[in-house]
Design a protein around this motif. Structure first.
Motif, short mmCIF file in Angstrom:
data_model
loop_
_atom_site.label_atom_id
_atom_site.label_comp_id
_atom_site.label_asym_id
_atom_site.label_seq_id
_atom_site.Cartn_x
_atom_site.Cartn_y
_atom_site.Cartn_z
N THR A 152 -40.53 -63.18 -36.95
CA THR A 152 -39.78 -62.18 -37.81
C THR A 152 -40.90 -61.07 -38.00
OG1 THR A 152 -38.32 -63.78 -38.74
CG2 THR A 152 -38.50 -61.69 -39.86
N VAL A 153 -42.14 -61.54 -38.48
CA VAL A 153 -43.11 -60.57 -38.52
C VAL A 153 -43.57 -59.58 -37.09
CG1 VAL A 153 -45.59 -60.19 -38.97
CG2 VAL A 153 -44.15 -61.98 -40.34
N TRP A 154 -43.59 -60.33 -36.20
CA TRP A 154 -43.81 -59.94 -34.90
C TRP A 154 -42.73 -58.76 -34.56
CZ3 TRP A 154 -40.44 -59.60 -30.67
CH2 TRP A 154 -41.09 -58.95 -29.51
N LEU A 155 -41.20 -59.10 -34.95
CA LEU A 155 -40.23 -58.06 -34.68
C LEU A 155 -40.44 -56.77 -35.45
CD1 LEU A 155 -37.55 -57.00 -33.36
CD2 LEU A 155 -36.56 -58.51 -35.24
N HIS A 156 -40.84 -56.94 -36.89
CA HIS A 156 -41.01 -55.93 -37.77
C HIS A 156 -42.30 -55.12 -37.44
CE1 HIS A 156 -40.54 -54.10 -41.80
NE2 HIS A 156 -41.93 -54.25 -41.99
N THR A 157 -43.32 -55.70 -36.93
CA THR A 157 -44.50 -54.79 -36.73
C THR A 157 -44.14 -54.05 -35.27
OG1 THR A 157 -45.81 -56.75 -37.62
CG2 THR A 157 -47.01 -55.16 -36.09
N SER A 158 -43.58 -54.89 -34.35
CA SER A 158 -43.22 -54.33 -33.06
C SER A 158 -42.23 -52.70 -33.40
CB SER A 158 -42.34 -54.90 -32.14
OG SER A 158 -43.29 -55.99 -31.69
N LEU A 159 -41.15 -52.99 -34.16
CA LEU A 159 -40.32 -51.78 -34.63
C LEU A 159 -41.31 -50.93 -35.38
CD1 LEU A 159 -37.08 -53.89 -35.80
CD2 LEU A 159 -37.66 -52.62 -33.85
N ASP A 160 -42.22 -51.24 -36.16
CA ASP A 160 -42.91 -50.19 -36.77
C ASP A 160 -43.86 -49.32 -35.83
OD1 ASP A 160 -42.28 -50.97 -39.45
OD2 ASP A 160 -43.85 -52.20 -39.50
N VAL A 161 -44.36 -50.04 -34.75
CA VAL A 161 -45.30 -49.35 -33.60
C VAL A 161 -44.28 -48.32 -32.93
CG1 VAL A 161 -46.47 -49.37 -31.49
CG2 VAL A 161 -46.82 -51.22 -33.44
N LEU A 162 -43.00 -48.78 -32.90
CA LEU A 162 -42.06 -47.44 -31.93
C LEU A 162 -41.65 -46.46 -33.15
CD1 LEU A 162 -39.62 -50.28 -30.18
CD2 LEU A 162 -41.60 -48.97 -29.16
N TRP A 163 -41.38 -46.92 -34.22
CA TRP A 163 -41.29 -45.74 -35.39
C TRP A 163 -42.19 -44.85 -35.32
CZ3 TRP A 163 -42.59 -45.58 -40.70
CH2 TRP A 163 -41.70 -44.69 -41.44
N VAL A 164 -43.51 -45.45 -35.50
CA VAL A 164 -44.64 -44.50 -35.48
C VAL A 164 -44.66 -43.58 -34.25
CG1 VAL A 164 -47.14 -44.37 -35.80
CG2 VAL A 164 -45.91 -46.07 -37.03
N LEU A 329 -34.97 -62.43 -28.71
CA LEU A 329 -36.23 -61.99 -29.02
C LEU A 329 -37.53 -62.88 -28.30
CD1 LEU A 329 -36.06 -61.07 -32.93
CD2 LEU A 329 -35.93 -59.39 -30.80
N VAL A 330 -37.44 -64.04 -28.28
CA VAL A 330 -38.29 -64.75 -27.63
C VAL A 330 -38.77 -64.41 -26.12
CG1 VAL A 330 -38.93 -67.32 -26.75
CG2 VAL A 330 -37.81 -67.06 -29.13
N PRO A 331 -37.94 -64.16 -25.16
CA PRO A 331 -38.28 -63.76 -23.99
C PRO A 331 -39.17 -62.57 -23.88
CG PRO A 331 -35.96 -64.54 -23.89
CD PRO A 331 -36.54 -64.39 -25.32
N ILE A 332 -38.70 -61.59 -24.91
CA ILE A 332 -39.57 -60.26 -25.16
C ILE A 332 -40.82 -60.51 -25.74
CG2 ILE A 332 -39.61 -58.03 -25.98
CD1 ILE A 332 -36.38 -58.18 -26.16
N ALA A 333 -40.90 -61.23 -26.73
CA ALA A 333 -42.12 -61.91 -27.40
C ALA A 333 -42.91 -62.35 -26.42
CB ALA A 333 -41.78 -62.36 -28.44
N ARG A 335 -43.67 -61.93 -23.34
CA ARG A 335 -44.51 -60.85 -22.58
C ARG A 335 -45.79 -60.51 -23.13
NH1 ARG A 335 -41.61 -58.64 -18.35
NH2 ARG A 335 -39.31 -59.30 -18.35
N PHE A 336 -45.64 -60.52 -24.49
CA PHE A 336 -46.97 -60.05 -25.27
C PHE A 336 -47.87 -61.10 -25.88
CE2 PHE A 336 -43.38 -57.03 -25.33
CZ PHE A 336 -44.15 -55.73 -24.83
N GLY A 337 -47.57 -62.33 -25.79
CA GLY A 337 -48.14 -63.31 -26.46
C GLY A 337 -47.25 -65.02 -26.24
N ALA A 338 -48.05 -65.82 -27.00
CA ALA A 338 -47.29 -67.13 -26.93
C ALA A 338 -46.31 -67.32 -28.17
CB ALA A 338 -48.33 -68.30 -26.71
N VAL A 339 -45.08 -68.09 -27.87
CA VAL A 339 -44.30 -68.37 -28.88
C VAL A 339 -43.95 -69.80 -28.83
CG1 VAL A 339 -41.94 -68.13 -29.47
CG2 VAL A 339 -42.77 -66.32 -28.31
N SER A 340 -44.12 -70.19 -30.36
CA SER A 340 -44.21 -71.69 -30.25
C SER A 340 -43.42 -72.05 -31.74
CB SER A 340 -45.39 -72.19 -30.64
OG SER A 340 -45.99 -71.62 -31.55
N SER A 341 -42.89 -73.27 -31.77
CA SER A 341 -42.00 -73.72 -32.96
C SER A 341 -43.06 -73.88 -34.28
CB SER A 341 -41.48 -75.05 -32.82
OG SER A 341 -42.18 -75.97 -32.45
N ARG A 342 -44.40 -73.75 -34.08
CA ARG A 342 -45.24 -74.08 -35.29
C ARG A 342 -46.61 -73.38 -34.98
NH1 ARG A 342 -45.43 -80.71 -36.39
NH2 ARG A 342 -43.42 -80.90 -37.04
#
Length: 342
Positions: A152-164, A329-333, A335-342
């Motif tokens: 969720t933080v990654w999504l919020h930050t990514s949207l912030d970058v696009l907004w800026v 969101l996971v497939p998109i995320a 592409r820029f990093g690793a996604v895990s459950s923990r």
């Protein structure tokens, strides 16, 4: 002769021994924490029923309508006074623009407006999710820095970058095309004109609108505050709270405490919510078709083309709202990093 019993050495020895907890004892009672029986709870703390929520909502709505009616009546009486009426006549609500100010809204501004609306809605949604998040469903780790955050933080930050990025392009084009003159006050006359426009809004006798040529003074001040004050505040406080802030720099942390950023960031978000609600309400009540043509079709007309573009933009925003789920969101995320459950 029997010997007298020895006096207890402390209050604890005088008290009867505590009962040994049984298997049925609650954890809180076993730990020595006093608990209050449920029957002693105050009735007012019981959860409200659906009927009570509906009744409360109706009462609040009636109170708002009643208060608004009273305020409109007071405003009309006030504007009816001779000195105030003369003031409103002298300052009709629109401050003069500099010579050479452009007329009309270019297509790039319409597209930027749509992109901003889409991103700010998703940013507000994800920001509220971050505040309420306790156990994230997934985590994202940056490939470049190793920084770990919830999805969720990654999504919020990514949207912030696009907004800026959208905002930077908007401001550059605003300056390059002279459109800045429409939203940046260049004379102190904007103050009495803004007061006059506010009085006219309060009486429900809307000020004369011609947004294709110039915004009224209250609109001008609101747009200026949003673009050049609220947006920069959201950016600089968001950066301080993000993983991009340099870690371990005590001097920098003391100069810009994170507590200050947190104290400002949320009220700025509330400002954007109030601005959006007020902006949409006034757009729809002060000549909806013409206003929507200005904003979405870059044309000065009263037909339905702008409304169709507006309706299409709402469908896109609704689709993006629904799509912003971990499964998509996971497939998109990844592409820029690793996604895990923990």
């Amino acid at each position: 002769m029997p010997r007298p019993a020895a006096a207890p050495r402390s209050a604890e020895e005088a008290a009867p021994p505590a009962a040994t907890p049984t298997r049925s004892s609650s954890p809180a009672r076993s730990a020595g924490v006093e608990t209050t029986p449920a029957k002693d709870a105050a009735p007012g703390l019981r959860p409200a029923t659906r009927r009570q929520w509906i009744a409360a909502g109706v009462l609040v709505a009636l109170a708002v309508v009643g208060a608004a009616t009273i305020l409109v009546a007071i405003a009309r009486w006030f504007v009816g006074l001779e000195p105030i009426a003369a003031f409103v006549e002298q300052y009709h609500g629109t401050a003069p623009l500099p010579e050479g100010a452009p007329v009309g809204i270019p297509p790039w501004l319409s597209w930027s407006h749509f992109a901003n609306a889409l991103l700010i809605v998703l940013i507000i949604r994800s920001g509220l999710q971050v505040r309420a998040e306790r156990k994230p469903e997934a985590y994202w780790t940056s490939k470049r820095t190793g920084t770990k955050a919830s999805l969720t933080v990654w999504l919020h930050t990514s949207l912030d970058v696009l907004w800026v990025l959208n905002g930077v392009v908007f401001v550059v084009l605003l300056i390059a095309t002279g459109q800045w003159m429409r939203i940046v006050p260049t004379t102190w006359e904007v103050v009495p004109h803004a007061i006059s426009a506010g009085l006219q809004y309060a009486t429900l006798d809307w000020p004369i609108e011609d947004g294709w040529v110039a915004y009224n003074a209250l609109q001008q001040l609101a747009y200026f505050a949003t673009v050049f004050i609220a947006a920069p505040l959201a950016i600089i406080t968001g950066v301080r709270m993000s993983g991009w802030w340099p870690k371990g720099n005590e001097r920098l942390d003391r100069a810009y405490p994170i507590a200050w950023a947190r104290a400002v960031h949320f009220p700025v978000m509330l400002y954007f919510v109030v601005f959006i609600v007020t902006h949409v309400l006034l757009v729809l009540t002060t000549g909806a078709l013409r206003n929507l043509n200005h904003m979405y079709a870059a044309r000065d007309a009263d037909d339905w083309i702008g409304f169709l573009w507006f309706a299409g933009s709402l469908l896109v925003i609704a689709g993006a709202w629904i799509a912003a789920r971990p499964a998509l969101l996971v497939p998109i995320a990844q592409r820029f990093g690793a996604v895990s459950s923990r």
